[in-house]
Scaffold this motif. Structure first.
Motif, PDB file in Angstrom:
ATOM      1  N   GLY A 123       0.794  -1.222   0.000  1.00  0.00           N
ATOM      2  CA  GLY A 123       0.000   0.000   0.000  1.00  0.00           C
ATOM      3  C   GLY A 123       0.826   1.271   0.000  1.00  0.00           C
ATOM      4  N   SER A 124       0.251   2.324   0.572  1.00  0.00           N
ATOM      5  CA  SER A 124       0.915   3.632   0.554  1.00  0.00           C
ATOM      6  C   SER A 124       0.723   4.321   1.905  1.00  0.00           C
ATOM      7  CB  SER A 124       0.291   4.508  -0.541  1.00  0.00           C
ATOM      8  OG  SER A 124      -1.093   4.645  -0.293  1.00  0.00           O
ATOM      9  N   VAL A 125       1.451   5.402   2.075  1.00  0.00           N
ATOM     10  CA  VAL A 125       1.280   6.250   3.267  1.00  0.00           C
ATOM     11  C   VAL A 125       1.123   7.689   2.779  1.00  0.00           C
ATOM     12  CG1 VAL A 125       2.585   4.767   4.855  1.00  0.00           C
ATOM     13  CG2 VAL A 125       3.805   6.484   3.504  1.00  0.00           C
ATOM     14  N   CYS A 126       0.690   8.571   3.680  1.00  0.00           N
ATOM     15  CA  CYS A 126       0.528   9.972   3.288  1.00  0.00           C
ATOM     16  C   CYS A 126       1.878  10.592   2.934  1.00  0.00           C
ATOM     17  CB  CYS A 126      -0.079  10.756   4.438  1.00  0.00           C
ATOM     18  SG  CYS A 126      -1.846  10.749   4.349  1.00  0.00           S
ATOM     19  N   ASN A 127       1.864  11.467   1.970  1.00  0.00           N
ATOM     20  CA  ASN A 127       3.077  12.157   1.565  1.00  0.00           C
ATOM     21  C   ASN A 127       3.057  13.564   2.174  1.00  0.00           C
ATOM     22  OD1 ASN A 127       5.255  13.183   0.242  1.00  0.00           O
ATOM     23  ND2 ASN A 127       4.666  12.429  -1.770  1.00  0.00           N
ATOM     24  N   ASP A 128       4.019  13.844   3.037  1.00  0.00           N
ATOM     25  CA  ASP A 128       4.021  15.196   3.643  1.00  0.00           C
ATOM     26  C   ASP A 128       4.846  16.177   2.809  1.00  0.00           C
ATOM     27  OD1 ASP A 128       6.658  14.584   4.164  1.00  0.00           O
ATOM     28  OD2 ASP A 128       6.489  14.667   6.342  1.00  0.00           O
ATOM     29  N   PHE A 129       5.413  15.723   1.698  1.00  0.00           N
ATOM     30  CA  PHE A 129       6.206  16.551   0.781  1.00  0.00           C
ATOM     31  C   PHE A 129       7.282  17.340   1.533  1.00  0.00           C
ATOM     32  CE2 PHE A 129       1.939  16.063  -1.044  1.00  0.00           C
ATOM     33  CZ  PHE A 129       2.256  15.425  -2.230  1.00  0.00           C
ATOM     34  N   GLY A 130       7.738  16.780   2.639  1.00  0.00           N
ATOM     35  CA  GLY A 130       8.811  17.434   3.408  1.00  0.00           C
ATOM     36  C   GLY A 130       8.369  18.710   4.119  1.00  0.00           C
ATOM     37  N   THR A 131       7.061  18.936   4.242  1.00  0.00           N
ATOM     38  CA  THR A 131       6.567  20.174   4.869  1.00  0.00           C
ATOM     39  C   THR A 131       6.894  20.179   6.367  1.00  0.00           C
ATOM     40  OG1 THR A 131       4.737  20.017   3.305  1.00  0.00           O
ATOM     41  CG2 THR A 131       4.529  21.675   5.059  1.00  0.00           C
ATOM     42  N   PRO A 132       7.609  21.197   6.849  1.00  0.00           N
ATOM     43  CA  PRO A 132       7.996  21.198   8.266  1.00  0.00           C
ATOM     44  C   PRO A 132       6.792  21.149   9.211  1.00  0.00           C
ATOM     45  CG  PRO A 132       9.130  22.938   7.050  1.00  0.00           C
ATOM     46  CD  PRO A 132       8.099  22.373   6.123  1.00  0.00           C
ATOM     47  N   ALA A 248      -1.595  26.726  -0.319  1.00  0.00           N
ATOM     48  CA  ALA A 248      -0.568  25.707  -0.067  1.00  0.00           C
ATOM     49  C   ALA A 248      -0.064  25.836   1.367  1.00  0.00           C
ATOM     50  CB  ALA A 248       0.591  25.889  -1.044  1.00  0.00           C
ATOM     51  N   VAL A 249      -0.096  24.739   2.104  1.00  0.00           N
ATOM     52  CA  VAL A 249       0.396  24.765   3.482  1.00  0.00           C
ATOM     53  C   VAL A 249       1.919  24.634   3.455  1.00  0.00           C
ATOM     54  CG1 VAL A 249       0.390  23.541   5.692  1.00  0.00           C
ATOM     55  CG2 VAL A 249      -1.735  23.808   4.402  1.00  0.00           C
ATOM     56  N   LYS A 250       2.600  25.612   4.051  1.00  0.00           N
ATOM     57  CA  LYS A 250       4.073  25.637   3.989  1.00  0.00           C
ATOM     58  C   LYS A 250       4.727  25.200   5.291  1.00  0.00           C
ATOM     59  CE  LYS A 250       4.502  26.952  -0.199  1.00  0.00           C
ATOM     60  NZ  LYS A 250       5.003  25.992  -1.173  1.00  0.00           N
ATOM     61  N   ARG A 251       3.986  25.300   6.395  1.00  0.00           N
ATOM     62  CA  ARG A 251       4.564  24.960   7.689  1.00  0.00           C
ATOM     63  C   ARG A 251       3.432  24.691   8.668  1.00  0.00           C
ATOM     64  NH1 ARG A 251       6.477  28.616  11.728  1.00  0.00           N
ATOM     65  NH2 ARG A 251       6.107  30.342  10.326  1.00  0.00           N
ATOM     66  N   VAL A 252       3.687  23.757   9.585  1.00  0.00           N
ATOM     67  CA  VAL A 252       2.653  23.423  10.562  1.00  0.00           C
ATOM     68  C   VAL A 252       3.236  23.558  11.958  1.00  0.00           C
ATOM     69  CG1 VAL A 252       1.153  21.577  11.404  1.00  0.00           C
ATOM     70  CG2 VAL A 252       1.520  21.818   8.949  1.00  0.00           C
ATOM     71  N   GLU A 253       2.446  24.167  12.846  1.00  0.00           N
ATOM     72  CA  GLU A 253       2.842  24.224  14.258  1.00  0.00           C
ATOM     73  C   GLU A 253       1.747  23.578  15.094  1.00  0.00           C
ATOM     74  OE1 GLU A 253       3.785  28.256  15.249  1.00  0.00           O
ATOM     75  OE2 GLU A 253       5.668  28.206  14.108  1.00  0.00           O
ATOM     76  N   ALA A 254       1.965  23.463  16.392  1.00  0.00           N
ATOM     77  CA  ALA A 254       1.016  22.738  17.241  1.00  0.00           C
ATOM     78  C   ALA A 254      -0.386  23.347  17.183  1.00  0.00           C
ATOM     79  CB  ALA A 254       1.525  22.733  18.681  1.00  0.00           C
ATOM     80  N   ASP A 255      -0.481  24.666  17.013  1.00  0.00           N
ATOM     81  CA  ASP A 255      -1.795  25.308  17.080  1.00  0.00           C
ATOM     82  C   ASP A 255      -2.259  25.881  15.744  1.00  0.00           C
ATOM     83  OD1 ASP A 255       0.113  27.237  16.929  1.00  0.00           O
ATOM     84  OD2 ASP A 255      -0.715  28.515  18.509  1.00  0.00           O
ATOM     85  N   GLY A 256      -1.666  25.432  14.658  1.00  0.00           N
ATOM     86  CA  GLY A 256      -2.160  25.918  13.368  1.00  0.00           C
ATOM     87  C   GLY A 256      -1.149  25.762  12.254  1.00  0.00           C
ATOM     88  N   LEU A 257      -1.549  26.275  11.095  1.00  0.00           N
ATOM     89  CA  LEU A 257      -0.684  26.106   9.921  1.00  0.00           C
ATOM     90  C   LEU A 257      -0.526  27.432   9.186  1.00  0.00           C
ATOM     91  CD1 LEU A 257      -3.188  25.858   7.671  1.00  0.00           C
ATOM     92  CD2 LEU A 257      -3.237  23.571   8.665  1.00  0.00           C
ATOM     93  N   PHE A 258       0.533  27.485   8.397  1.00  0.00           N
ATOM     94  CA  PHE A 258       0.871  28.717   7.696  1.00  0.00           C
ATOM     95  C   PHE A 258       0.791  28.489   6.200  1.00  0.00           C
ATOM     96  CE2 PHE A 258       2.767  28.926  11.802  1.00  0.00           C
ATOM     97  CZ  PHE A 258       2.668  30.263  12.189  1.00  0.00           C
ATOM     98  N   ASP A 259       0.195  29.468   5.480  1.00  0.00           N
ATOM     99  CA  ASP A 259       0.130  29.350   4.020  1.00  0.00           C
ATOM    100  C   ASP A 259       1.353  30.016   3.389  1.00  0.00           C
ATOM    101  OD1 ASP A 259      -0.292  32.060   3.982  1.00  0.00           O
ATOM    102  OD2 ASP A 259      -2.435  31.930   3.522  1.00  0.00           O
TER     103      ASP A 259
END
Ligand code: FAD
Length: 431
Positions: A123-132, A248-259
Motif C-alpha cells: 500500500g501507501s502512506v501519506c506524503n508530507d512533501f517534506g513540509t515542516p 498551499a500549506v508551507k509549515r505546521v505548528e502545534a496550534d495551526g498552519l501557515f500558508d
C-alpha cells in the motif's frame, strides 16, 4: 505439504493483497500446486476506503474487520503476523522486524521468511512533501490505528469540555482536497450532527468548525471539473465547511498552519491527506527499481523491472496504464482489485512456466461520498451522476470487495446481519 512445493509469499493483506491471497489459496493452494503465505503487520483487515468512516465513528472497525488467520484457514493459505523491513534477493528471503507484545516478557526476534515468488502489496502512506511540522502535529489516515486516534482525540476533547462545563468549538483542518480529504470532511460533519444528544452535546452543527484546504485551484483535481465544483458548493452551502482552494500549506505548528503568504490558520487539530507515497523501506529495496515516491517500478506483467521473481501491485507499484495510454495506474482500490485479478491468473501461469499476461487498467469511473448528504461521481467516462444512484454504485464497491473475499452468498448474509444490527446500536461509535 512437501517442502519442495513452490512458495508464494504475499506481503500486505489490503485491498489488493488479501484478494490475491484468497484467490491463490483457493486455486494453487487448495490443489497443492503452491504454498501461499500472506504476511501482514496487523492481525485483521479493514478495507482502507472505509477509514474516514472509522475516524468519524460512523463505522465501528471492530464489527467490520476480518481476521487474517480465519480468512487463511477458510481459503487454503497461511498467515504470518509480522512487519517486513528488508529483503535479501540472493537468499530469497524477506526480513520481518522483531516485536514486543504488551504482555510478553521477551521481545520476539526478527525473522526471515523464504519465498520462491514474492508479491509486494504494502500500500501507501501519506506524503508530507517534506513540509515542516507535519509529522509532529498532523494526524494521518494511513491505518485503522490512525483513524481510531483521530476519533478518540475528538471524543476526548469533547469530554474534557463537558467535564469542565465550558462550551467549546473544536476547530479541525483537513489538508488535501482530494477524495480522502473531501470524504473525511463530510463524514466528520455528518457524525457531529448525529452526535446531538450524546455526551452532553446539544447544538452539534455549531461546535465543530471544519476547514478543508487545497493547494490547487479546485477540489478533486483528479476528477472532472463539474464534479469538483459541485462538491465544493455542497460542502460550503449545505455542510457549512470552509473550503480554501489555492492555499498551499508551507509549515505546521502545534496550534495551526501557515500558508505561502505566511498567514496563520489557527486550529485545534489537523489531518494531513494531501497525496501519497509508498512506504520508505521500498526505496531501492535490495537493488529493486523505485520511483520518486518510492513505488516499485513494474512491467505490464506486474513483475519488478530488475527481478522477475518479485511482483508488486496496488498503491506501492508504479505500473503502466496499458492499452497504449501513457502514465501509471492511479492509487485506487479499483486498481488494486484489477491488478489482484490479473496477478492471480499470472501466478498460475508462472508456476507452470507459461508466458504471462499484460495488465490493462480499466477506469470504471470515480465516486465521492459526502456521507449521508450526497454522493457524486461519473461512471465509465459518462457525465456526472449524484444522489441515490451514485450512492448505490459507491456502496457496491465495498460489496464487490467483500464478495471477492467471502463469495456472494456470505456477503449477502453479512449485509443482512449489518442491517439488523443497525437498529440495536447507537448511530455512532461513542466510546
Ligand atoms: C480514507 C480513504 C478513502 C479512500 N477511498 C477510496 C475510494 O473511494 N475509491 C478508491 O478506489 N480508492 C480509495 N482509497 C484508496 C484505496 O484505499 C487504496 O488505493 C487501496 O487500499 C490500495 O490497496 P493496496 O492493496 O495497494 O494497499 P492497502 O489496502 O493500503 O493495504 C496495504 C496492506 O499492507 C500492510 N502493510 C503495509 N506495510 C507493511 C509491511 N512493512 N509489512 C507487512 N505488511 C504491511 C498493511 O497493514 C495493509 O494491510 C481511499 C483511501 C483512503 C485512505
Amino acid at each position: 505439504m512437501e517442502s519442495s512445493t513452490h512458495r508464494i509469499v504475499i506481503v500486505g493483506g489490503g485491498a489488493g493483497g488479501l484478494e490475491l491471497a484468497t484467490k491463490l489459496g483457493n486455486t494453487l493452494g487448495k490443489a497443492g500446486r503452491a504454498r501461499v503465505t500472506l504476511v501482514d503487520g496487523n492481525l485483521t483487515h479493514i478495507w482502507k476506503p472505509l477509514l474516514h468512516e472509522v475516524a468519524a465513528g460512523s463505522l465501528d472497525a471492530a464489527t467490520d474487520e476480518l481476521s487474517y488467520a480465519a480468512q487463511a484457514k477458510w481459503n487454503h493459505f497461511d498467515f504470518i503476523y509480522g512487519r517486513m523491513i528488508g529483503l535479501d534477493r540472493r537468499r530469497r528471503v524477506i526480513q520481518l522486524a522483531g516485536w514486543k507484545g504488551a504482555y510478553l516478557q521477551d521481545e520476539v526476534p526478527p525473522a526471515d521468511v523464504h519465498y520462491d515468488t514474492l508479491v509486494l502489496a504494502v500500500g501507501s502512506v501519506c506524503n508530507d512533501f517534506g513540509t515542516p511540522g507535519v509529522r509532529e502535529h498532523c494526524i494521518f489516515l494511513d491505518s485503522r490505528q490512525d483513524a481510531e486516534r483521530l476519533r478518540r482525540e475528538m471524543l476526548e476533547r469533547r469530554l474534557a469540555a463537558v467535564a469542565q462545563g465550558r462550551s467549546h468549538i473544536l476547530r479541525v483542518a483537513v489538508i488535501g482536497g482530494g477524495a480522502t480529504g473531501v470524504e473525511l470532511s463530510a463524514e466528520l460533519r455528518d457524525a457531529n450532527r448525529k452526535l446531538a444528544g450524546y455526551h452532553g452535546h446539544q447544538d452539534s452543527a455549531e461546535d465543530l468548525d471544519i476547514v478543508l484546504i487545497e493547494a490547487g485551484p479546485r477540489l478533486l483535481p483528479a476528477l472532472p471539473e463539474d464534479i469538483g465544483l459541485s462538491v465544493e458548493k455542497e460542502l460550503r452551502d449545505k455542510l457549512g465547511i470552509r473550503v480554501l482552494t489555492g492555499t498551499a500549506v508551507k509549515r505546521v505548528e502545534a496550534d495551526g498552519l501557515f500558508d505561502a503568504k505566511g498567514s496563520k490558520i489557527e486550529v485545534d487539530m489537523m489531518v494531513w491527506a494531501a497525496g501519497i507515497r509508498a512506504p520508505a523501506f521500498l526505496r531501492e529495496l535490495d537493488g529493486l527499481e523505485s520511483n520518486h515516491i518510492d513505488q516499485l517500478v513494474v512491467r505490464s506483467t506486474l513483475q519488478t523491472t530488475r527481478d522477475t521473481t518479485i511482483f508488486a501491485l496496488g498503491d506501492c507499484a508504479a505500473c503502466p496504464l496499458g492499452n497504449g495510454v501513457a502514465g501509471n495506474v492511479p492509487p485506487r482500490a479499483q486498481a488494486a482489485h484489477q491488478e489482484a485479478e490479473l496477478l492471480a491468473r499470472n501466478l498460475s501461469l508462472w508456476v507452470e512456466g507459461k508466458p504471462l499476461l499484460d495488465f490493462h487498467y480499466h477506469d470504471h469511473g470515480s465516486l465521492v461520498s459526502l456521507a449521508s448528504f450526497n454522493t457524486f461521481g461519473n461512471l465509465l467516462g459518462n457525465r456526472m451522476i449524484e444522489g441515490w444512484v451514485a450512492h448505490f454504485f459507491y456502496a457496491s464497491l465495498y460489496r464487490m470487495h467483500q464478495s471477492a473475499l467471502y463469495g456472494s452468498w456470505r456477503t449477502a448474509r453479512l449485509m443482512l446481519g449489518n442491517f439488523i444490527a443497525k437498529n440495536t446500536r447507537p448511530l455512532l461509535k461513542l466510546h
